[in-house]
Motif scaffolding. Structure first.
Motif, PDB file in Angstrom:
ATOM      1  N   GLY A 330      47.344  30.909  54.956  1.00 39.89           N
ATOM      2  CA  GLY A 330      46.137  30.077  55.043  1.00 39.89           C
ATOM      3  C   GLY A 330      44.843  30.868  55.015  1.00 39.89           C
ATOM      4  N   GLY A 331      44.917  32.109  54.515  1.00 36.53           N
ATOM      5  CA  GLY A 331      43.714  32.949  54.454  1.00 36.53           C
ATOM      6  C   GLY A 331      42.921  32.720  53.168  1.00 36.53           C
ATOM      7  N   GLN A 332      41.776  33.389  53.093  1.00 41.86           N
ATOM      8  CA  GLN A 332      40.917  33.309  51.902  1.00 41.86           C
ATOM      9  C   GLN A 332      40.525  34.728  51.479  1.00 41.86           C
ATOM     10  OE1 GLN A 332      37.694  30.818  53.426  1.00 41.86           O
ATOM     11  NE2 GLN A 332      38.685  28.960  52.666  1.00 41.86           N
ATOM     12  N   LEU A 333      40.154  34.859  50.198  1.00 41.25           N
ATOM     13  CA  LEU A 333      39.783  36.178  49.671  1.00 41.25           C
ATOM     14  C   LEU A 333      38.578  36.056  48.746  1.00 41.25           C
ATOM     15  CD1 LEU A 333      40.433  39.252  49.082  1.00 41.25           C
ATOM     16  CD2 LEU A 333      41.910  38.445  47.229  1.00 41.25           C
ATOM     17  N   VAL A 334      37.573  36.898  48.975  1.00 43.53           N
ATOM     18  CA  VAL A 334      36.407  36.997  48.096  1.00 43.53           C
ATOM     19  C   VAL A 334      36.362  38.416  47.545  1.00 43.53           C
ATOM     20  CG1 VAL A 334      33.890  37.114  48.057  1.00 43.53           C
ATOM     21  CG2 VAL A 334      35.013  35.234  49.233  1.00 43.53           C
ATOM     22  N   VAL A 335      36.298  38.546  46.225  1.00 42.14           N
ATOM     23  CA  VAL A 335      36.247  39.877  45.592  1.00 42.14           C
ATOM     24  C   VAL A 335      34.979  39.993  44.764  1.00 42.14           C
ATOM     25  CG1 VAL A 335      37.399  41.487  44.019  1.00 42.14           C
ATOM     26  CG2 VAL A 335      38.768  39.993  45.472  1.00 42.14           C
ATOM     27  N   PHE A 336      34.259  41.100  44.945  1.00 44.46           N
ATOM     28  CA  PHE A 336      33.008  41.310  44.212  1.00 44.46           C
ATOM     29  C   PHE A 336      32.942  42.748  43.717  1.00 44.46           C
ATOM     30  CE2 PHE A 336      28.199  41.975  44.564  1.00 44.46           C
ATOM     31  CZ  PHE A 336      27.963  41.438  43.315  1.00 44.46           C
ATOM     32  N   GLY A 337      32.767  42.922  42.409  1.00 40.45           N
ATOM     33  CA  GLY A 337      32.667  44.262  41.828  1.00 40.45           C
ATOM     34  C   GLY A 337      32.927  44.202  40.340  1.00 40.45           C
ATOM     35  N   THR A 338      32.995  45.357  39.703  1.00 40.09           N
ATOM     36  CA  THR A 338      33.361  45.412  38.283  1.00 40.09           C
ATOM     37  C   THR A 338      34.256  46.622  38.095  1.00 40.09           C
ATOM     38  OG1 THR A 338      31.477  46.831  37.762  1.00 40.09           O
ATOM     39  CG2 THR A 338      31.161  44.477  37.437  1.00 40.09           C
ATOM     40  N   GLY A 339      34.932  46.659  36.962  1.00 47.45           N
ATOM     41  CA  GLY A 339      35.776  47.829  36.702  1.00 47.45           C
ATOM     42  C   GLY A 339      36.776  47.590  35.595  1.00 47.45           C
ATOM     43  N   ASP A 340      38.032  47.909  35.886  1.00 47.74           N
ATOM     44  CA  ASP A 340      39.118  47.865  34.923  1.00 47.74           C
ATOM     45  C   ASP A 340      39.349  46.419  34.458  1.00 47.74           C
ATOM     46  OD1 ASP A 340      41.508  47.936  33.644  1.00 47.74           O
ATOM     47  OD2 ASP A 340      42.692  48.599  35.365  1.00 47.74           O
ATOM     48  N   PRO A 341      39.213  46.156  33.135  1.00 51.65           N
ATOM     49  CA  PRO A 341      39.368  44.786  32.618  1.00 51.65           C
ATOM     50  C   PRO A 341      40.692  44.127  33.015  1.00 51.65           C
ATOM     51  CG  PRO A 341      38.493  46.223  30.911  1.00 51.65           C
ATOM     52  CD  PRO A 341      38.833  47.105  32.075  1.00 51.65           C
ATOM     53  N   ALA A 342      41.786  44.895  33.057  1.00 51.04           N
ATOM     54  CA  ALA A 342      43.089  44.317  33.416  1.00 51.04           C
ATOM     55  C   ALA A 342      43.060  43.804  34.861  1.00 51.04           C
ATOM     56  CB  ALA A 342      44.197  45.354  33.253  1.00 51.04           C
ATOM     57  N   LEU A 343      42.428  44.563  35.761  1.00 52.52           N
ATOM     58  CA  LEU A 343      42.311  44.140  37.155  1.00 52.52           C
ATOM     59  C   LEU A 343      41.370  42.953  37.284  1.00 52.52           C
ATOM     60  CD1 LEU A 343      42.118  47.359  39.380  1.00 52.52           C
ATOM     61  CD2 LEU A 343      43.685  45.446  39.642  1.00 52.52           C
ATOM     62  N   GLU A 344      40.255  43.019  36.556  1.00 52.93           N
ATOM     63  CA  GLU A 344      39.301  41.896  36.572  1.00 52.93           C
ATOM     64  C   GLU A 344      40.012  40.607  36.172  1.00 52.93           C
ATOM     65  OE1 GLU A 344      35.125  44.255  35.389  1.00 52.93           O
ATOM     66  OE2 GLU A 344      35.999  42.842  33.985  1.00 52.93           O
ATOM     67  N   ASN A 345      40.788  40.683  35.089  1.00 55.92           N
ATOM     68  CA  ASN A 345      41.481  39.484  34.584  1.00 55.92           C
ATOM     69  C   ASN A 345      42.571  39.004  35.533  1.00 55.92           C
ATOM     70  OD1 ASN A 345      39.877  39.388  32.288  1.00 55.92           O
ATOM     71  ND2 ASN A 345      41.216  40.760  31.149  1.00 55.92           N
ATOM     72  N   GLY A 346      43.315  39.938  36.113  1.00 53.88           N
ATOM     73  CA  GLY A 346      44.368  39.584  37.070  1.00 53.88           C
ATOM     74  C   GLY A 346      43.788  38.843  38.267  1.00 53.88           C
ATOM     75  N   LEU A 347      42.673  39.352  38.776  1.00 56.90           N
ATOM     76  CA  LEU A 347      42.027  38.718  39.927  1.00 56.90           C
ATOM     77  C   LEU A 347      41.470  37.348  39.549  1.00 56.90           C
ATOM     78  CD1 LEU A 347      40.323  41.955  41.286  1.00 56.90           C
ATOM     79  CD2 LEU A 347      41.864  40.521  42.629  1.00 56.90           C
ATOM     80  N   LYS A 348      40.889  37.264  38.342  1.00 57.46           N
ATOM     81  CA  LYS A 348      40.328  35.969  37.901  1.00 57.46           C
ATOM     82  C   LYS A 348      41.427  34.914  37.730  1.00 57.46           C
ATOM     83  CE  LYS A 348      37.274  36.760  34.434  1.00 57.46           C
ATOM     84  NZ  LYS A 348      36.229  37.511  33.710  1.00 57.46           N
TER      85      LYS A 348
END
Length: 486
Positions: A330-348
Motif C-alpha cells: 500500500g505504499g507510493q513512489l515518486v521518482v524525479f530525475g533523468t538518465g538512462d532511457p531504458a530506466l526512464e521507460n521502465g519507470l514510466k
C-alpha cells in the motif's frame, strides 16, 4: 598564519550545477573562509558562471592557449556569499549553452581535453603569480576536470627548480575518469615523460583523473568508507594499484550539508515549514507532493521518494524490480530525475500501470527536488556504489528516513533501524547489505514495519533531523591538511 587556497572546479552552486560537485564547490570554500582561510575559486567561463558573477574585472591576458584565441582571466564576486571567483574567458571553448560537458545529443564535446586542460593550466599559472595581488599556497583540484592542475604544478616546479604551491586532489566520483585518446597528449604542453605509467598514461590512453591522483601532494575523497573501497579491485576503476601505493597520502573526508539551503524550518522552496519539535508541517508537505504528482491522497500511505540521476550506478534498476513490494504494502513512489532511457521507460511503464501509487517525472528542478525530499516519508538511495551521497544527508535533515545500500558515504551516515539500533536510540534509516532484490525488499518491509509503530517512527524521524552533517567538522579537517602541506 592565514592559509591561501585556490579551489579548482568545473561547476559551483548556485551558478551552475549538474551534480553534488557543485554543492561542495559552493559550500566548502565559505566554510573554510569562516575558519580564517583565504580561499578563492577558479572556474571555466561557462555562460551561466559569467552571468552569475558581479564586479567582473580583468586580471591577465593569456593570448592563444589550447587552440583558443584571446584567452583572458577575470576576477568577480559571488554576490550570495562574497566569494571571490576567477573565471577563464575563452569563448571558443566555453561559450556554449546547456550542459557544460555534453552537446545536444548528450555526447561529450570533442574538445573536452583542451577545455579542461586550460582549467588546470590556469590554476598552475595562478600559483606562479599570474594575479600579482594574490597567489595560493594550496591548489585544491576537484575531480577529473581539474586533474591536470597538479601535473602542471609539478612541471613548473621541475622547470624552475622550486615549488610554487602544494596540491590536494579530491575524487568526488572515481567512475568519471576524463579519459582521452593518446594523440591528444601532444596538445597539453606537458613534459613528454609524463605520458607513461608513472604519469598520465592509462591503458594506452590519457586520463585526467589519473594525473590528479599521481601528481598531487595529497588525495582526498568524500567519505572514509569510499576511501577504503577505491583501493579494491572491485571499486578501483583500474586505479586501485596506484591508490594502494599512495594510501598514506589518501584520506576520506565526509562532504557536508549547507543547512542554510537545506533546512525544513526555513526552506524558501517549501510551501510549509516544520522542525524536529514541530512535525505537523511535514504532513502538509506530503499532501502537496501527492497532489502535485496526482497520487491517491492517503496520508497513511508510506511515500517513497527518489531524486537522482536515473543510472545503474544509482541502483535504480534494483529499485524498479522492488516496486511491486512497495505497491503490495500500500505504499507510493515518486521518482524525479533523468538518465538512462531504458530506466526512464521502465519507470514510466510502472507509473502508467499504477497511476494511484507511482509517479515519474523526467527533468531537474531545484524547487521540485526540495518538495520531494520534504514530502516523502522515505528517500531511497539504493546506489551500487556511492562516494559520499548528499541526498541521504538532505533526507535526514528533513526527517525523511533514508533507505540505502551499505556502501561508501551511505554506510558512513545512515544507521539501520534494526531492533538493537532502535533500542539503543541510534537508528536513522534503513540499510541493506547485499545489492540484490532480497536485500532491498527486506529493507522496504522494515520501513513499513517501523511505520506501524508510530511512536518509534516519530522518534527515528526526530533523531534523523538532529544529526549534524554541517561543513564545520569537514572544513576543520581540510584546514588541518592544508596546514600540514603548507
Amino acid at each position: 598564519m592565514t592559509i591561501r587556497a585556490l579551489h579548482v572546479a568545473s561547476e559551483l552552486y548556485p551558478l551552475l550545477k549538474t551534480g553534488g560537485l557543485a554543492d561542495v564547490a559552493g559550500a566548502l570554500p565559505p566554510a573554510l573562509i569562516e575558519r580564517g582561510a583565504d580561499v578563492r575559486v577558479l572556474l571555466p567561463g561557462f555562460p551561466a558562471v559569467v552571468a552569475g558573477l558581479t564586479e567582473l574585472a580583468p586580471v591577465a591576458q593569456l593570448g592563444r592557449q589550447f587552440d583558443a584565441p584571446g584567452v583572458t582571466l577575470e576576477r568577480g564576486t559571488l554576490a550570495s556569499s562574497g566569494l571571490i571567483v576567477y573565471v577563464i574567458r575563452a569563448s571558443t571553448l566555453y561559450d556554449r549553452p546547456g550542459n557544460p560537458y555534453l552537446n545536444d545529443e548528450h555526447v561529450p564535446y570533442g574538445d573536452n581535453a583542451q577545455r579542461f586542460a586550460l582549467l588546470g593550466w590556469v590554476a598552475a599559472q595562478l600559483a606562479q603569480h599570474l594575479d600579482p595581488a594574490w597567489s595560493p599556497q594550496i591548489v585544491h583540484a576537484h575531480d577529473w576536470h581539474a586533474g591536470l592542475a597538479p601535473a602542471y604544478l609539478k612541471a613548473a616546479e621541475r622547470q624552475h627548480g622550486r615549488s610554487f604551491a602544494r596540491s590536494v586532489f579530491t575524487v568526488h566520483n572515481l567512475a568519471y575518469q576524463g579519459v582521452f585518446p593518446a594523440p591528444q597528449f601532444g596538445q597539453l604542453g606537458l613534459p613528454a615523460d609524463y605520458f607513461s605509467m608513472h604519469g598520465v598514461e592509462f591503458y594506452g590512453q590519457l586520463s585526467f583523473l589519473k594525473a590528479g591522483l599521481y601528481f598531487s601532494d595529497r588525495i582526498t575523497t568524500v567519505s572514509p568508507t569510499y576511501a577504503r573501497e577505491i583501493q579494491t579491485l572491485a571499486q578501483g576503476g583500474g586505479l586501485d594499484g596506484l591508490l594502494r601505493h599512495r594510501s598514506h597520502d589518501l584520506s576520506g573526508i565526509l562532504n557536508g550539508v549547507d543547512y542554510t539551503v537545506w533546512n525544513p524550518a526555513s526552506d524558501a522552496l517549501l510551501e510549509d515549514h516544520y522542525s524536529a519539535t514541530r512535525l505537523a508541517g511535514k504532513l502538509a508537505c506530503k499532501e502537496a507532493l501527492q497532489k502535485r504528482f496526482g497520487l491517491a491522497q492517503k496520508s497513511d500511505a508510506l511515500l517513497f521518494g527518489v531524486v537522482s540521476r536515473l543510472t545503474e550506478q544509482k541502483g535504480l534498476d534494483l529499485l524498479l524490480e522492488a516496486v511491486p513490494e512497495i505497491i503490495k504494502h500500500g505504499g507510493q513512489l515518486v521518482v524525479f530525475g533523468t538518465g538512462d532511457p531504458a530506466l526512464e521507460n521502465g519507470l514510466k511503464r510502472v507509473a502508467h500501470a499504477h497511476p494511484e501509487a507511482v509517479a515519474v517525472e523526467l527533468g531537474f528542478d531545484e524547487k521540485l527536488a526540495h518538495t520531494i525530499v520534504a514530502g516523502s516519508d522515505v528517500i531511497a538511495v539504493p546506489s551500487r556504489f556511492e562516494p559520499c551521497g548528499l541526498t541521504q544527508l538532505y533526507a535526514l535533515a528533513y526527517g525523511s528516513l533514508p533507505l540505502v545500500h551499505c556502501v561508501g558515504g551511505l554506510a558512513d551516515t545512515v544507521v539501520d533501524a534494526s531492533l538493537e539500533n532502535l533500542a539503543d536510540d541510534l537508528a536513522t534509516g534503513f540499510m541493506f547489505e547485499r545489492f540484490e532484490l532480497k536485500g532491498i525488499g527486506a529493507a522496504i518491509r522494515r520501513a513499513f514495519a517501523l511505520r506501524e509503530r508510530r511512536t518509534e517512527w516519530k522518534a527515528t524521524q526526530r533523531r534523523a533531523m538532529r544529526q549534524d552533517f554541517g561543513w564545520g567538522a569537514s572544513a576543520e579537517r581540510y584546514l588541518a591538511l592544508y596546514r600540514e602541506l603548507a
